[in-house]
Write an enzyme that holds these catalytic residues in place. Structure first.
Site, PDB file in Angstrom:
ATOM      1  N   MET A 167      54.066  14.084  85.080  1.00 16.21           N
ATOM      2  CA  MET A 167      55.083  13.068  84.794  1.00 16.21           C
ATOM      3  C   MET A 167      56.401  13.459  85.474  1.00 16.21           C
ATOM      4  O   MET A 167      57.474  12.968  85.117  1.00 16.21           O
ATOM      5  CB  MET A 167      55.268  12.915  83.280  1.00 16.21           C
TER       6      MET A 167
ATOM      7  N   HIS B 232      58.130  21.910  87.169  1.00 12.19           N
ATOM      8  CA  HIS B 232      58.537  23.301  86.957  1.00 12.19           C
ATOM      9  C   HIS B 232      57.413  24.208  87.477  1.00 12.19           C
ATOM     10  O   HIS B 232      56.401  23.695  88.005  1.00 12.19           O
ATOM     11  CB  HIS B 232      58.862  23.565  85.481  1.00 12.19           C
TER      12      HIS B 232
ATOM     13  N   HIS C  29      53.744  23.322  86.781  1.00 13.07           N
ATOM     14  CA  HIS C  29      53.113  22.303  87.631  1.00 13.07           C
ATOM     15  C   HIS C  29      52.740  22.902  88.986  1.00 13.07           C
ATOM     16  O   HIS C  29      51.678  22.624  89.529  1.00 13.07           O
ATOM     17  CB  HIS C  29      54.086  21.147  87.888  1.00 13.07           C
TER      18      HIS C  29
ATOM     19  N   GLY D  69      47.124  22.071  82.731  1.00 14.36           N
ATOM     20  CA  GLY D  69      47.729  23.273  82.148  1.00 14.36           C
ATOM     21  C   GLY D  69      47.267  23.506  80.712  1.00 14.36           C
ATOM     22  O   GLY D  69      47.207  22.573  79.910  1.00 14.36           O
TER      23      GLY D  69
ATOM     24  N   ASP E  87      49.031  22.190  77.343  1.00 15.78           N
ATOM     25  CA  ASP E  87      48.643  20.940  76.673  1.00 15.78           C
ATOM     26  C   ASP E  87      47.162  21.024  76.324  1.00 15.78           C
ATOM     27  O   ASP E  87      46.326  20.272  76.839  1.00 15.78           O
ATOM     28  CB  ASP E  87      48.921  19.754  77.601  1.00 15.78           C
TER      29      ASP E  87
ATOM     30  N   SER F 212      58.733  20.301  80.764  1.00 19.31           N
ATOM     31  CA  SER F 212      59.847  19.460  81.240  1.00 19.31           C
ATOM     32  C   SER F 212      60.780  19.174  80.071  1.00 19.31           C
ATOM     33  O   SER F 212      61.983  18.992  80.248  1.00 19.31           O
ATOM     34  CB  SER F 212      59.315  18.154  81.817  1.00 19.31           C
TER      35      SER F 212
HETATM   36  O1  PAF Z   1      50.567  16.253  80.979  1.00 22.09           O
HETATM   37  C1  PAF Z   1      51.168  15.277  81.468  1.00 22.09           C
HETATM   38  O2  PAF Z   1      52.160  15.418  82.156  1.00 22.09           O
HETATM   39  C2  PAF Z   1      50.637  13.880  81.214  1.00 22.09           C
HETATM   40  O3  PAF Z   1      50.138  13.758  79.937  1.00 22.09           O
HETATM   41  C3  PAF Z   1      49.608  13.405  82.256  1.00 22.09           C
HETATM   42  C4  PAF Z   1      48.353  14.235  82.230  1.00 22.09           C
HETATM   43  C5  PAF Z   1      50.238  13.468  83.641  1.00 22.09           C
HETATM   44  C6  PAF Z   1      49.230  11.951  81.994  1.00 22.09           C
HETATM   45  O4  PAF Z   1      50.340  11.107  82.039  1.00 22.09           O
END
Ligand code: PAF
Length: 280
Positions: free
Chosen positions: A30, A34, A37, A147, A150, A186
């Site tokens: 999204m 950082h 990612h 990651g 999550d 983020s």
């Molecule tokens: O983890 C995230 O940033 C979001 O949930 C994702 C996987 C990009 C879906 O919008």
């Protein structure tokens, strides 16, 4: 590196690459990137021929009153970071195109999304699975990097990929942490210095859980109690949940099963919701 903003163009490129026999790696984000990612990009770089990273603040995964409007954004910076990291394509679709006129089709996982974050954010995962299914169809990845921070999202997406037969391998990358242990997110950018001080208690409490298990404690309630005691030291913290669950199916575990148990927590620090986890 190419920046693509149209769904059609991205899909044509991806299908073309597949026809040429190229392997595509995909990092859905999204934005407001950082190091976490970027480590996802790194994890794919040597495994695939082409890396696509998407930036899309997905409205359907935000509940009413959540932070959709405030979600941090800096596309120029994100694009520079992707360039430096050897990303081949950055896909930045528009919300109006992703959720076009009379959009009415959702992808729903019905078991793993009911607990943990799903209890307090009942529509969140349906937004995540729907956007990821769409992005997978657009970007045609052979591999997707997600990651571990999550953790529930990873579990749900793995299930969706399996249940719906997406031909995609999932690469799960370790949580990246700041020097003081705070899991990178983020949303950390929302934290004031005082809130951030309390946020450090998440990692501290998880470390305590790990130490307890190392000392031979296997009773989940006892571990959760100690974790709660540490979190309660944060004056601004309100605990959403502290659970110890099976890492494959998210079933609650009364006792620690080595390498099968994960401690997961979610807290509010005033208006900022943070999550963290650790396999124990
Ligand atoms: O983890 C995230 O940033 C979001 O949930 C994702 C996987 C990009 C879906 O919008």
């Amino acid at each position: 590196m190419q920046i693509i903003r149209s769904i059609d163009e991205m899909q044509k490129i991806s299908l073309g690459l597949k026809q040429e026999g190229k392997k595509i790696g995909f990092v859905p984000t999204m934005g407001f990137l950082h190091k976490g990612h970027l480590s996802l990009v790194d994890s794919l770089r040597n495994r695939v021929d082409v890396v696509i990273l998407s930036i899309f603040v997905n409205p359907t995964q935000f509940g009413v009153g959540e932070d959709l409007d405030q979600y941090p954004k800096n596309h120029e910076r994100d694009i520079e970071l992707c360039k430096d990291r050897g990303t081949d394509f950055v896909f930045i679709p528009k919300s109006e195109e992703i959720y076009g006129d009379r959009f009415s089709t959702f992808t729903i996982e019905e078991e793993l999304t009911k607990c943990l974050c799903g209890s307090t954010r009942p529509t969140h995962f349906q937004g995540v699975t729907t956007i990821c299914a769409k992005l997978f169809n657009i970007c045609q990845p052979n591999m997707v990097a997600l990651g571990q921070k999550d953790f529930q999202q990873v579990t749900v997406l793995k299930r969706m990929i399996k249940d719906l037969n997406f031909p995609i391998k999932v690469v799960v990358c370790d949580t990246m942490r700041e020097k003081d242990g705070l899991a990178m997110s983020s949303r950390n950018s929302y934290l004031s210095p005082i809130q951030r001080r309390d946020a450090l208690l998440l990692y501290k409490s998880i470390q305590r859980a790990v130490n307890l298990v190392d000392e031979g404690i296997v009773d989940s309630d006892q571990i959760k109690e100690e974790v709660l005691t540490i979190l309660k030291c944060g004056k601004l913290i309100q605990v959403d949940y502290i659970e110890i669950v099976d890492k494959e199916n998210l079933d609650p575990l009364n006792k620690i099963t080595p390498n099968q148990s994960i401690i997961v927590l979610a807290v509010w620090i005033e208006k900022v919701r943070l999550i963290d986890n650790q396999i124990i």
